[in-house]
Design an enzyme around this catalytic site. Sequence first.
Site, PDB file in Angstrom:
ATOM      1  N   HIS A   1       2.903   5.475   4.089  1.00 54.79           N
ATOM      2  CA  HIS A   1       1.528   5.539   4.604  1.00 54.79           C
ATOM      3  C   HIS A   1       1.109   6.964   4.971  1.00 54.79           C
ATOM      4  CE1 HIS A   1       1.128   0.950   5.645  1.00 54.79           C
ATOM      5  NE2 HIS A   1       1.331   1.195   4.364  1.00 54.79           N
TER       6      HIS A   1
ATOM      7  N   TYR B   1      -4.123   5.545   3.979  1.00 57.34           N
ATOM      8  CA  TYR B   1      -3.778   5.632   5.397  1.00 57.34           C
ATOM      9  C   TYR B   1      -3.968   7.040   5.962  1.00 57.34           C
ATOM     10  CZ  TYR B   1      -2.129   0.849   5.429  1.00 57.34           C
ATOM     11  OH  TYR B   1      -2.078  -0.518   5.359  1.00 57.34           O
TER      12      TYR B   1
ATOM     13  N   ARG C   1       0.575  -7.693  17.329  1.00 54.90           N
ATOM     14  CA  ARG C   1      -0.241  -6.706  16.608  1.00 54.90           C
ATOM     15  C   ARG C   1      -1.621  -6.598  17.267  1.00 54.90           C
ATOM     16  NH1 ARG C   1      -1.677  -7.566  10.131  1.00 54.90           N
ATOM     17  NH2 ARG C   1      -2.638  -5.558   9.729  1.00 54.90           N
TER      18      ARG C   1
ATOM     19  N   ASN D   1       7.295  -3.614   8.156  1.00 52.33           N
ATOM     20  CA  ASN D   1       6.603  -2.415   8.641  1.00 52.33           C
ATOM     21  C   ASN D   1       7.029  -2.035  10.051  1.00 52.33           C
ATOM     22  OD1 ASN D   1       4.921  -1.338   6.682  1.00 52.33           O
ATOM     23  ND2 ASN D   1       3.385  -2.958   6.958  1.00 52.33           N
TER      24      ASN D   1
ATOM     25  N   CYS E   1       6.681  -0.124  -0.276  1.00 51.13           N
ATOM     26  CA  CYS E   1       5.304  -0.292   0.173  1.00 51.13           C
ATOM     27  C   CYS E   1       4.465  -0.503  -1.072  1.00 51.13           C
ATOM     28  CB  CYS E   1       4.831   0.950   0.917  1.00 51.13           C
ATOM     29  SG  CYS E   1       3.102   0.843   1.408  1.00 51.13           S
TER      30      CYS E   1
HETATM   31  C1  G6P Z   1      -1.181  -2.731   3.136  1.00 54.76           C
HETATM   32  C2  G6P Z   1       0.007  -1.922   3.480  1.00 54.76           C
HETATM   33  C3  G6P Z   1       1.160  -2.748   3.939  1.00 54.76           C
HETATM   34  C4  G6P Z   1       0.713  -3.694   5.009  1.00 54.76           C
HETATM   35  C5  G6P Z   1      -0.439  -4.501   4.583  1.00 54.76           C
HETATM   36  C6  G6P Z   1      -0.961  -5.269   5.774  1.00 54.76           C
HETATM   37  O1  G6P Z   1      -1.019  -3.297   1.943  1.00 54.76           O
HETATM   38  O2  G6P Z   1       0.384  -1.051   2.471  1.00 54.76           O
HETATM   39  O3  G6P Z   1       2.140  -1.896   4.459  1.00 54.76           O
HETATM   40  O4  G6P Z   1       1.757  -4.561   5.361  1.00 54.76           O
HETATM   41  O5  G6P Z   1      -1.478  -3.699   4.104  1.00 54.76           O
HETATM   42  O6  G6P Z   1      -1.665  -6.338   5.336  1.00 54.76           O
HETATM   43  P1  G6P Z   1      -2.376  -7.331   6.341  1.00 54.76           P
HETATM   44  O7  G6P Z   1      -2.975  -8.351   5.458  1.00 54.76           O
HETATM   45  O8  G6P Z   1      -1.304  -7.858   7.250  1.00 54.76           O
HETATM   46  O9  G6P Z   1      -3.365  -6.515   7.097  1.00 54.76           O
END
Ligand code: G6P
Length: 420
Positions: A195, A245, A90, A144, A165
């Site tokens: 998103h 998003y 990531r 995701n 989600c």
């Molecule tokens: C949000 C999104 C999720 C995502 C998450 C990431 O809640 O809706 O789709 O997985 O953020 O969280 P993080 O703590 O990994 O940034």
Amino acid sequence: MKLCVIGGGSTYTPELLSGLAGKKAEIPVNEVVLLDIDEERLNVVGEFVIRMMKKLAPEIKVSYTLDREEALSGADFVVTQIRVGHQIARHDDTVFCLQNGVIGQETTGAAGFAKAMRTIPVLLDYAKDMERLCPDAWLINFTNPSGIVTEALIRFGWKKTIGLCNAPIGMQKSVAHQFGVDEKDVELDYVGLNHLGWVRNISVKGEDRTKEVLEKLAPYNATNIPELDYDPTFYHALGCYLNGYLKYYYLEEEMLESLKKQTKTRAQVVMEVEEELLAYYRDENNDEKPESLSKRGGAYYSHIALSLISAIYNDKNEVHIVNTLNNGAIKDLSDDASVEIPSVINKTGAHPLTAGHVDLSFRGLLQQVKAYEQLTVEAAVNGSYDRALLALCNHPLVHSAKKAKVLLDFFIERHGLQLK
Ligand code: G6P
């Protein structure tokens, strides 16, 4: 009833299982198996969760394993929450995208393409094993980019998949909070993709309160999205309550500037939070879900997963906002497109409510992102370089075919993608 969690070594798992303990009257799960490929992490999270569940629900047997056969055999529900390539992938994707002047967010940005490409083959492989080991199971996907992955699974791997989600429930809860009501009293006419959601109408206890929400409530923002406000004139002209998003599209330049100024990527922040969580889980004196889990973006994820499982198991005919195939619900998208939409949930699965045509003001963005998503699914399933390149060329945040190629070649090299 058996629940298998693929990616059970995730630091999120205690959240899921403490939610399960809270719903044990509705969902008679008596066995949970955590499956992962990372032995060290699985041991730490697995042992913690066993301690936690001994206190919360001793009648539920919890175990963990690296063995797919053992984990999937006879499962009734399978939850997927994997991260292929871990946080470091990531991070690397985000940084490379930013260096090329492109938003690299891991779902909505160009990095979402890379994440989908490395994740879809892995999940399709699990689906193959499920045919043999648990042919009747429901698959609840949190992995995701949830919409793209869900579409690939339903069309090419596992028909009984529903994608989830936490953003829609977060929006519903924010409205409920504003009006001081229960979230069950809030109905969102939510249309779009994962998103990429627009709420056209909001009713509270059956009354249309859309205007008041737009006047008082800021668009929903997840913890991992930089804080930036829309000009209210735009927000009101559009007339929809927005999934956070969408800022990556509507405020692209500003978001890009804000991301460039951050001293750490979200992946680096999450890696630090995870160290803290794992240290907490390792300590044998701890057996309660930690506060610091709230620093992750997945708030309410156990709540929605377990409410969904309960709605299926108890044949509730309840409406949940989920990712499922369109099947005519949104008239501007094809039947085989995954959409994020209110759907009736019962023991036969998710049945999307009719949404009709969407307004011209956001139809183009919706269709373009779906074209990018479907090309990505095709590329991941068929291993086609050309379709992958066209996917990135169609991504609204990439802008240049030259850049699309630079990004694609980096992703292939970095993640060892097999494309011809
Ligand atoms: C949000 C999104 C999720 C995502 C998450 C990431 O809640 O809706 O789709 O997985 O953020 O969280 P993080 O703590 O990994 O940034």
